[in-house]
Design an enzyme around this catalytic site. Sequence first.
Site, mmCIF file in Angstrom:
data_model
loop_
_atom_site.group_PDB
_atom_site.id
_atom_site.type_symbol
_atom_site.label_atom_id
_atom_site.label_comp_id
_atom_site.label_asym_id
_atom_site.label_seq_id
_atom_site.Cartn_x
_atom_site.Cartn_y
_atom_site.Cartn_z
ATOM 1 N N TYR A 153 -7.940 1.404 -3.950
ATOM 2 C CA TYR A 153 -7.685 0.620 -5.157
ATOM 3 C C TYR A 153 -6.240 0.839 -5.572
ATOM 4 C CZ TYR A 153 -7.583 -1.276 -9.796
ATOM 5 O OH TYR A 153 -7.218 -2.027 -10.893
ATOM 6 N N LYS A 283 -0.904 6.187 -15.138
ATOM 7 C CA LYS A 283 -2.033 6.818 -15.830
ATOM 8 C C LYS A 283 -1.657 8.061 -16.652
ATOM 9 C CE LYS A 283 -5.947 4.615 -13.770
ATOM 10 N NZ LYS A 283 -5.859 3.880 -12.508
HETATM 11 C C1 LIG Z 1 -5.405 2.637 -12.044
HETATM 12 C C2 LIG Z 1 -4.733 2.579 -10.737
HETATM 13 C C3 LIG Z 1 -3.764 1.586 -10.456
HETATM 14 C C4 LIG Z 1 -3.424 0.488 -11.425
HETATM 15 O O1 LIG Z 1 -2.865 0.977 -12.617
HETATM 16 P P1 LIG Z 1 -2.880 0.046 -13.931
HETATM 17 O O2 LIG Z 1 -2.101 0.850 -14.925
HETATM 18 O O3 LIG Z 1 -4.311 -0.138 -14.308
HETATM 19 O O4 LIG Z 1 -2.212 -1.231 -13.587
HETATM 20 C C5 LIG Z 1 -3.156 1.621 -9.214
HETATM 21 N N1 LIG Z 1 -3.463 2.560 -8.307
HETATM 22 C C6 LIG Z 1 -4.363 3.523 -8.554
HETATM 23 C C7 LIG Z 1 -4.645 4.557 -7.511
HETATM 24 C C8 LIG Z 1 -5.049 3.560 -9.766
HETATM 25 O O5 LIG Z 1 -5.978 4.493 -9.991
#
Ligand SMILES: *Cc1c(COP(=O)(O)O)cnc(C)c1O
Length: 434
Positions: A153, A283
């Site tokens: 993801y 994050k």
């Molecule tokens: C959450 C996440 C994203 C996307 O980040 P957003 O701030 O939601 O756009 C990309 N890669 C990984 C591994 C993630 O956990």
Amino acid sequence: MTPPPSGGDARSLVELDRALLWHPYSTIVDPPPVFAVTRADGVRIELADGTRLIDGMSSWWSVIHGYNHPRLNAAVEAQLASMAHVMFGGLTHEPAVRLAQRLVDITPAPLSTVFFSDSGSVAVEVALKMAIQYQAARGRPARQKLLTVRGGYHGDTFGAMSVCDPVTGMHTLFNAVLPAQVFAPRPACRFDGEWHESDIAETARLLAAHRDELAAVIIEPVVQGAGGMWFYHPQYLARLRELCDEHEVLLIADEIATGFGRTGRLFACEHAGISPDILCLGKALTGGYLTLAATLTTRVVAETISHGEPGVFMHGPTFMANALACSVALASIEVLLAQPWQSRIAAIERALAAGLAPCRDLPQVADVRTLGAIGVVELHRPVDMRALPPQFVARGVWVRPFGRLVYVMPAYIMDDADIATLTAAICEVVGSLR
Ligand SMILES: *Cc1c(COP(=O)(O)O)cnc(C)c1O
């Protein structure tokens, strides 16, 4: 006309929410319940009716020090007194420069230049563009594709979506606009299991076969997050680094979920002792306060891009290096590094493993795994995402499962008693599933 919500009236607030708002991956027709939050402190989320929940989610990996943290609050307030934001085109400021320095200091060498953006997905887009511009600048304009593994993801924008798992990432729905990338099987060897060289064989074959069209490999190091909460063997990553070097393909590590200690190392790449050519952070970067992400790369990649056509890197978000976000990110990193975070995370890992162990014996459960401050219960069948959150709320905890996964990644400040309550609630709710 709909009247405005009366102060504190949770019912009308939720009703208005239903009439007006999309939630993540949700429907506006008969949407699942949402709970109105009035405040949050430490690891507690307080609902409008006074219910206090132990938060198992850290608001999707981000709130590593807990809510309403005095040091982080103070950082935002102090920055607010001088300026909230100023454009980053042609201007700079101390929070951005100091944060960039801090990130370069704590991430694996030789990462040394920093591009700030506003969300994880955009940090991934930036990484993909860097890789493509780098290859073009080296005289290989045909190298525009990405190789990745299944079950990943990387975000919700189009470039990021193209490297998400093709099935859960909805590639069929968007196939006319999504670039077709190269997918290798998900690494099968478990993090704490035995390494078998056969685990990388198909990836090695695909890399060799597609090298002339590949700009980079993108992967979540060691922990695949939203694509299945899977922990794979660090040797996979070490071998991948070697293969990328062999084929002169860049390695992009997406540490948006794993960064800042979550897996027991400051960055998950450290489990394999490798350094990527490009690193994505997001994050937990701001301790969950404000939206900010960073894409780091090496001097070599950055200079190559700068010497190529058109002589600049082609990206520049309006809110790039937002000063409030940079200030709180600096404070969050200081709070993290000023504490014995390794032993804290190790203690959380032990408590999660002990608390979730009873789930292993449940017939509903396929696997239980923990790594760092992450605990996962994988079920045989998908859960009812509508029914489960209220059951957790009734037990005083906030857990949001998806698919066949019930998982938690608590703030690093959570004590053993709260972890015991949280994991007991999971065992109870999972045990009651039919
Ligand atoms: C959450 C996440 C994203 C996307 O980040 P957003 O701030 O939601 O756009 C990309 N890669 C990984 C591994 C993630 O956990």
